[in-house]
Write a protein that holds these residues in place. Sequence first.
Motif, short mmCIF file in Angstrom:
data_model
loop_
_atom_site.label_atom_id
_atom_site.label_comp_id
_atom_site.label_asym_id
_atom_site.label_seq_id
_atom_site.Cartn_x
_atom_site.Cartn_y
_atom_site.Cartn_z
N ARG A 42 0.89 -1.44 0.02
CA ARG A 42 0.13 0.02 -0.10
C ARG A 42 0.80 1.42 0.10
O ARG A 42 0.54 2.22 -0.66
N SER A 52 -0.09 -1.80 -6.19
CA SER A 52 -1.70 -1.74 -5.86
C SER A 52 -2.08 -0.65 -6.59
O SER A 52 -3.17 -0.49 -7.07
N ASN A 104 -6.88 -3.29 -3.12
CA ASN A 104 -6.40 -2.96 -1.50
C ASN A 104 -6.16 -4.31 -0.75
O ASN A 104 -5.63 -4.17 0.21
#
Length: 778
Positions: free
Chosen positions: A649, A657, A663
């Motif tokens: 992330r 991502s 996610n």
Amino acid sequence: MRFFSTAINFLALPFASANYRNSPRRTLLALAANGVLALLVLVGATLATVLPSLPSFDVVTDYRPKIPLRIYTADGALLGEFGEERRDFTPIDAVPPVLKEALLAIEDARFYEHSGVDYRGVLRAVAAGLTGGMRQGASTITMQVARNFFLSQEKTLKRKLTEVVLAYRIESALSKDRILELYMNQIYLGQRSYGFAAAARTYFNKRLPELTLAEAAMLAGIPQNPAKHNPAVNPVRAKARQELVLKRMLQLGRITQAQYAEAVAEPLRIGRSLQFEAHADHAAELVRQELHARYKGEAYTQGFNVYTTLDKAEQNAAYDAVRRNVLAYDQRHGYRGPEGFVALPDNADEWDEAIERALARHPGSDNLIPAVVTEVSARLVRAEPAAGDTLEIKGDGLRFAARALQPNAKMDLKIRVGSVIRVSQDGKGRWAISQMPEVDVAFVALNADDGSYRAMVGGFDFARNQFNHVTSAWRQPGSSIKPFVYSAALEKGFSPATLMNDAPLSLPGGEDGQPWEPRNDDGYDGPISLRQALARSKNVVAVRLLQAISPQYARDYLQRFGFDAAKHPANLTMTLGSGSVTPLQMASAYAVFANGGYRVTPRLIEKITDARGKVLWQAPPPPARDDGQRAIDPRNAFIIDSMLREVVRSGTAAVASHRLGRNDLAGKTGTTSNAVDGWFAGYAGNVVAVSWMGYGQPRSLGGREFGATLALPIWIDYMRQALSGKPPSERTPPPGVSLIDGDWVYDEFRGEDGVKALDVEVSPFRSIFDAIRRAFGG
């Protein structure tokens, strides 16, 4: 023999009188009669020796053809075949009528009318030979079955008489359809292909029902001479033979004039090798080794079908991702020069032969085609490939090798007439100079729940290097080993929120008596949480953490994930990946985080069937999960999962991502000292995958290369296919963990006001820093 001698004397008596002998006409008749008698005697004598020595008839009544080992994906795509003979046994009722009509027209038009030997066909063949008409054979399909199953190709009276006798026996024992079935499955058709089903795959990459009239006619023309009428070897003769088959079908009324004209005009795409539906050579080789261990030589002749756990779409996505990103890396590091050189003679015939010999030493690799340069300038290169027309490379296609086209280029780099180069073609048909990469690669994807393989690519090109880097390459894992050290630290009371001091560290034990000073790639940040330290792959923090829990404890802990403790040093360098792992080990280990804490055993084979489809072996269903399979506490797996999601992330793998728009991705990059190895190991849902890149003889991949630039792009490209259409996965916190100050901690390590303090060096300002953090809720 006494019987035949007496018969000759008896039949000769009428011709023995003086009056008969004095007549010239009668003399000729006598000679003719004696010739016939002699022939009958010879035939009789031959039959007397043939009949007692006829071979056993079981070979046709209990037909068991040599059928190769075939290996498939879980969804039925062919990915490998092993055996001397390519053969697909096909029942006669599954053979399309167009192929039967073509074959019978050219080989035995009266097959369903004669009794094994077609005397009318013999007379017709003799007449055609005397008058110069269309050449025809005298052997029926039944006689060819007799010859192919029982006899040699020698041209003797004894062999021919044996063939005739066997033909009658075959006709009396088997139906016409069964005889034709035997013929169409047993006959050799070139390129190691036996039977028409195998030939259809070999030459056209089609199944029998998919053949056109033109393709069926070409296959029907091969049996007369598989070497000369083989379309892969001699397309000109094969085409002439095909037209002969079509003309015969037209004469017999099997096709119309319009069908004839259309079939003659139809362009045919002839393959030069067996085409597979999925690129999985290293996986196929693993299966071959397993089947040979079980069945020895019978593995290649009994028609075993092995169904793997691989997914066709995911396997091809993995293969494409590996090829594309290895070539991208190779392009970043420049052109190394031609692969070879051949002096081209002036004579045209010798010219072609010289090019052919040179290219035979440089086999093709998918879209990397070898070619010999025949004309060169800074703006245009012409080159001759092994097959096809002369290639022209210009414009952007020359950019990669621009330095090699300069007049003052070094000789080992320079492209000149006679140079052997690699070219590739883009989707718009434009050619470009390329090269074979020297770097090696591995990619493997598993189902994290049961360990079944989803995809495997053991190297860039199996033909170049059969070594399987997925299962057998022991390489340093770099920072991709850190999550397992962090996992061990959770059991010692650490949490993602625990602060460590990211500051220069100097320890004894370096080389030549100097201190060892581990460094970060991105500088130092002072006090930092373990969550952020893992996300940003802070080396100094990892060393301090291992120092706190002890190398011996962490080394023993690694065995829970399937790592070999003997392959990892019991010192602080272990947390930086100085040990050795295989990509398959890494995938199995990361599966533990993905599935909530359970060990899995990788498995490739789902089931084995015989040639008729009977299941011989079936993989047992995965056992129900219990504590015996548990590697780590479910709370541990949950927390490490949350930390690995942070890596993707906001950390070193954040590009994943962004590109995939999800996610739920989790994983860790890994780069060893001097960028000798580049890794990415990660997962989403129940798909865990590991990619690796490095040289077979370890050396640096480049000063600006990291796991994020080398391995992560492969992982992303594969996951785009593997996760297509699948919703993001979420984790439910297991019992026994609490969210304290914005992060997770084991309940037993909670203090009255939050997380229990640990005796870990942070900085002289730790108390101040903690007070500020609590004041701002951070």
